[in-house]
Design a protein around this motif. Structure first.
Motif, short mmCIF file in Angstrom:
data_model
loop_
_atom_site.label_atom_id
_atom_site.label_comp_id
_atom_site.label_asym_id
_atom_site.label_seq_id
_atom_site.Cartn_x
_atom_site.Cartn_y
_atom_site.Cartn_z
N ASP A 49 0.83 -1.20 0.00
CA ASP A 49 0.00 0.00 0.00
C ASP A 49 0.87 1.26 0.00
OD1 ASP A 49 -2.94 1.08 0.59
OD2 ASP A 49 -1.55 2.20 1.86
N LYS A 83 1.42 3.74 -3.43
CA LYS A 83 0.91 5.10 -3.27
C LYS A 83 2.04 6.12 -3.39
CE LYS A 83 -3.31 4.18 -0.67
NZ LYS A 83 -4.04 4.32 0.62
N THR A 132 -7.74 5.29 -4.66
CA THR A 132 -8.77 4.93 -3.69
C THR A 132 -8.55 3.58 -3.01
OG1 THR A 132 -10.15 3.98 -5.45
CG2 THR A 132 -10.48 6.30 -4.93
N ASN A 133 -7.69 2.74 -3.61
CA ASN A 133 -7.52 1.42 -3.00
C ASN A 133 -6.28 0.72 -3.54
OD1 ASN A 133 -8.27 -0.82 -1.39
ND2 ASN A 133 -9.22 -1.81 -3.16
N LEU A 180 -5.25 -3.17 -3.05
CA LEU A 180 -5.70 -4.42 -2.44
C LEU A 180 -4.75 -5.55 -2.80
CD1 LEU A 180 -7.97 -6.03 -0.95
CD2 LEU A 180 -9.03 -6.34 -3.21
N ASP A 231 -6.82 0.80 -7.53
CA ASP A 231 -7.96 1.55 -8.05
C ASP A 231 -7.63 3.03 -8.14
OD1 ASP A 231 -9.60 -0.67 -8.26
OD2 ASP A 231 -10.38 -0.48 -6.23
#
Length: 273
Positions: A137, A141, A156-157, A159, A168
């Protein structure tokens, strides 16, 4: 002269007021090397390289060119809503992805439909232990916000479901400002980086999580538009069409046999099928 760090498919680079500007190959349009180049101009430049034979073809290049075509771009670098290859035309979204069946030159594409959600799905190579979801994550990001200059609120995500990593990116028309990079451009740069065909000048992406190199077997990008795509029966595969035809023929044959059988008995009885 200057070097365009974020796009290697350019020429005639020059510096103006501390900013490096270059001409995009294939269109000659000036691009700001301080930010990402639009996907349409990148695809146009790649097609120009392919035609001239000057493009360096990476390993498995035929797989990387799936869906690649010579696009028509507006003067601001975005895709034209209608794209054609000879006399065959289709409508695209803001990511340049076909969203209608293919038609003749009379096709009307009234607007360039916005891609508001991009799903990047990657499958990593087999490994003994799973990756850390928290590390993944943070890694992706950081990469997307720093390398591709995308505002973090559009991620937004992230996973992780071993062996799949899904990212996403969501950015609708009302959210995106003129200063924001487009998620379609980010996804295109990212996909090229992951496949080892980076668009950056001498700056390949280091895919290493917790000091361990991360290898990917497959990367797939899905697109969700603000308006649903307009595909018809023409887009069905030949196999599926054949099955439908066989079923219809079987039903008609059954009705014919039923009618003939009733007539041989000397009377006709209405039957529901």
């Amino acid at each position: 002269a200057c070097v365009c760090e974020k796009n290697k498919r350019v020429t005639n680079c020059r510096e103006a007021n501390g900013v490096c500007w270059c001409d995009s190959i294939g269109t000659g349009l000036s691009v700001n090397c301080g930010t990402l180049t639009s996907k349409c101009l990148l695809m146009k430049a790649e097609m120009a390289h392919t035609k001239s034979g000057r493009r360096e073809k990476p390993k498995d290049a035929f797989e990387d060119t799936d869906g690649l075509y010579d696009p028509e771009c507006e003067n601001n670098g975005v895709f034209k809503a209608k794209q054609c290859n000879g006399t065959t035309c289709w409508c695209v979204n803001t990511a340049g992805v076909r969203r209608t069946d293919k038609h003749d030159e009379d096709l009307k594409c009234n607007q360039l439909v916005r891609t508001m959600w991009i799903i990047i799905e990657m499958k990593h190579a087999e490994r003994n232990s799973p990756l850390s979801a928290e590390s993944l994550d943070k890694f992706f990001k950081d990469i997307i916000t720093k390398r591709y200059q995308l505002n973090g609120r559009y991620i937004t995500n992230v996973l992780y479901e071993k062996p799949y990593i899904t990212i996403d990116l969501k950015q609708n028309s009302s959210e995106k400002s003129s200063e924001d990079v487009d998620i379609a451009d980010v996804a295109y740069y990212f996909e090229k980086d992951v496949k080892g065909d980076s668009l950056f000048q001498n700056n390949n992406l280091n895919l290493s999580i917790d000091n361990e190199a991360l290898l990917f077997e497959k990367t797939v990008v899905y697109y969700v538009d603000e308006i649903a795509p307009e595909f018809s029966m023409k887009s069905l595969t030949a196999g599926l069409i054949a099955v439908i035809v066989v079923v219809v023929v079987a039903i008609v044959a059954a009705i014919v046999v039923l009618v003939l059988t009733r007539r041989r008995k000397g009377k006709y009885v209405k039957a529901e099928v």
